[in-house]
Scaffold this active site. Structure first.
Site, PDB file in Angstrom:
ATOM      1  N   ASP A   1       0.860  -1.184   0.000  1.00 31.66           N
ATOM      2  CA  ASP A   1       0.000   0.000   0.000  1.00 31.66           C
ATOM      3  C   ASP A   1       0.900   1.239   0.000  1.00 31.66           C
ATOM      4  OD1 ASP A   1      -2.070   2.014   0.732  1.00 31.66           O
ATOM      5  OD2 ASP A   1      -3.255   0.250   1.280  1.00 31.66           O
TER       6      ASP A   1
ATOM      7  N   THR B   1      -4.648   6.547   0.703  1.00 32.49           N
ATOM      8  CA  THR B   1      -5.962   6.535   1.362  1.00 32.49           C
ATOM      9  C   THR B   1      -6.042   5.444   2.430  1.00 32.49           C
ATOM     10  OG1 THR B   1      -6.939   5.069  -0.321  1.00 32.49           O
ATOM     11  CG2 THR B   1      -7.161   7.436  -0.681  1.00 32.49           C
TER      12      THR B   1
ATOM     13  N   TYR C   1     -12.659   7.412 -12.204  1.00 35.72           N
ATOM     14  CA  TYR C   1     -12.794   6.137 -11.498  1.00 35.72           C
ATOM     15  C   TYR C   1     -13.455   5.091 -12.388  1.00 35.72           C
ATOM     16  CZ  TYR C   1     -13.999   2.861  -7.723  1.00 35.72           C
ATOM     17  OH  TYR C   1     -14.134   1.744  -6.922  1.00 35.72           O
TER      18      TYR C   1
ATOM     19  N   LYS D   1     -11.562   1.657 -13.945  1.00 38.77           N
ATOM     20  CA  LYS D   1     -11.993   0.289 -13.670  1.00 38.77           C
ATOM     21  C   LYS D   1     -12.364  -0.456 -14.955  1.00 38.77           C
ATOM     22  CE  LYS D   1     -11.598   0.149  -9.169  1.00 38.77           C
ATOM     23  NZ  LYS D   1     -10.626  -0.752  -8.525  1.00 38.77           N
TER      24      LYS D   1
ATOM     25  N   ARG E   1     -18.685   8.295   1.160  1.00 36.11           N
ATOM     26  CA  ARG E   1     -19.698   7.297   0.845  1.00 36.11           C
ATOM     27  C   ARG E   1     -20.858   7.412   1.821  1.00 36.11           C
ATOM     28  NH1 ARG E   1     -15.655   2.316  -0.609  1.00 36.11           N
ATOM     29  NH2 ARG E   1     -14.368   3.328   0.978  1.00 36.11           N
TER      30      ARG E   1
END
Length: 330
Positions: free
Chosen positions: A34, A38, A148, A152, A189
């Protein structure tokens, strides 16, 4: 017999950390990776004392080297919330293009099986509900969510190209709204936003008129579905999510009831390209993986709320209230 080795990118994130836990439980040697843009090391600090866990602080958009054999790769490195990918759009695109290229190359060299984290966002603002894997989506490539959504979609295309051209063993999971402990309260979110507002004594903010829908899957159910897909023989995308659909307005009322707070719901304009409906068709997951979610929303929400309540008051106060003020800009 030597433990099988798995590389998990995005290991310090919400989903990545739960996947690390699952593969440790399955007695794998887990290599977490990582760049912490984030992610949070607090999510995996309980694993550092284990001899079958190691961590690399590295950005997968740059060349990825892992010594020794690798049996599996799980590519879960990516900003995954609107606030993140609006703030770091270039990094979002890079991890979905350069990052996937690096990891597929690593999988090819190591002869490892790789599963990539795709998303229900590949369906965009869908014209079909529920969304089956055969639906190609309704995506705005130049809108604010395009960085985004298209990252993807490109990831999926690159993954299939490596499978068909190089024979790499690949799997693709399309993840729908997921929740549980270790989510970030300020990531934009809907679920952590609502709980964060309730804990801070603020009114709950609903964007639009509240009629748009989401379907929430508890993280343990999602991890089980991902694990089963990785171990399966199916190479095409599979939806993993909970088809129990609810409007955002109804969900806000559920959170108010759960938290026992007296806040009211306030309404703000709906962000550009925000999907009006989100519900997975999980027929494939049921037939191919014998998987369906087990944790109902009331049970999962209580666990998640208890987790957030356990955070210190100082931690809650540090979380600045976020909104989508830049999200409607064309």
């Amino acid at each position: 017999m030597a433990r099988k080795r798995v590389l998990i990118t995005g290991a310090a994130g919400f989903l990545g950390s739960h996947l690390c836990d699952r593969f440790i439980k399955e007695d794998f040697h887990v290599i977490g990776m990582d760049n912490l843009i984030t992610g949070d090391l607090a999510n995996i600090e309980h694993l550092f004392k284990l001899e079958n866990f190691e961590f690399y602080h590295h950005d997968v958009s740059k060349f990825v080297h892992v010594p020794g054999q690798l049996d599996y790769i799980l590519h879960f490195a990516s900003p995954a919330s609107p606030i993140d990918y609006l703030k770091i759009p270039i990094q979002t695109l890079k991890v979905g293009s350069l990052g996937i290229h690096n990891l597929l190359g690593l999988a090819r060299v190591k002869r490892a099986r790789i599963i990539i984290a795709s998303t229900s966002e590949v369906y965009g603002d869908p014209n079909v509900n529920p969304q089956p894997e055969e639906y190609w989506g309704n995506v705005n490539p130049v809108g604010p969510r395009g960085v985004y959504d298209e990252a993807k979609r490109f990831q999926e295309a690159m993954t299939m190209a490596y499978h068909t051209f190089h024979g790499v063993e690949t799997r693709i999971v399309r993840i729908f709204n997921t929740y549980g402990p270790r989510m970030r309260l300020n990531d934009g979110r809907v679920l952590p936003a609502f709980i964060g507002q309730a804990l801070r004594g603020e009114d709950l903010t609903v964007f639009g008129d509240g009629s748009q829908t989401r379907s929430f899957c508890y993280v343990d159910d999602l991890v089980e579905g991902i694990y089963r897909l990785l171990m399966s023989d199916y190479v095409y995308p599979v939806n993993i999510g909970n088809p129990d659909e609810i409007t955002i307005g109804q969900f806000a009322e559920e959170i108010i009831k759960l938290t026992g707070t007296k806040q009211k719901v306030i309404y703000k304009p709906l962000p550009q390209d925000d999907p009006k409906q989100r519900r997975p068709d999980i027929t494939k997951a049921k037939e191919l993986l014998n998987w369906e979610p087990k944790v109902n929303r009331a049970e999962g929400l209580k666990i998640t709320y208890d987790y957030f309540k356990s955070l210190s008051k100082e931690a809650l106060e540090k979380i600045e209230h976020k909104d989508f003020s830049n999200y409607n800009k064309k």
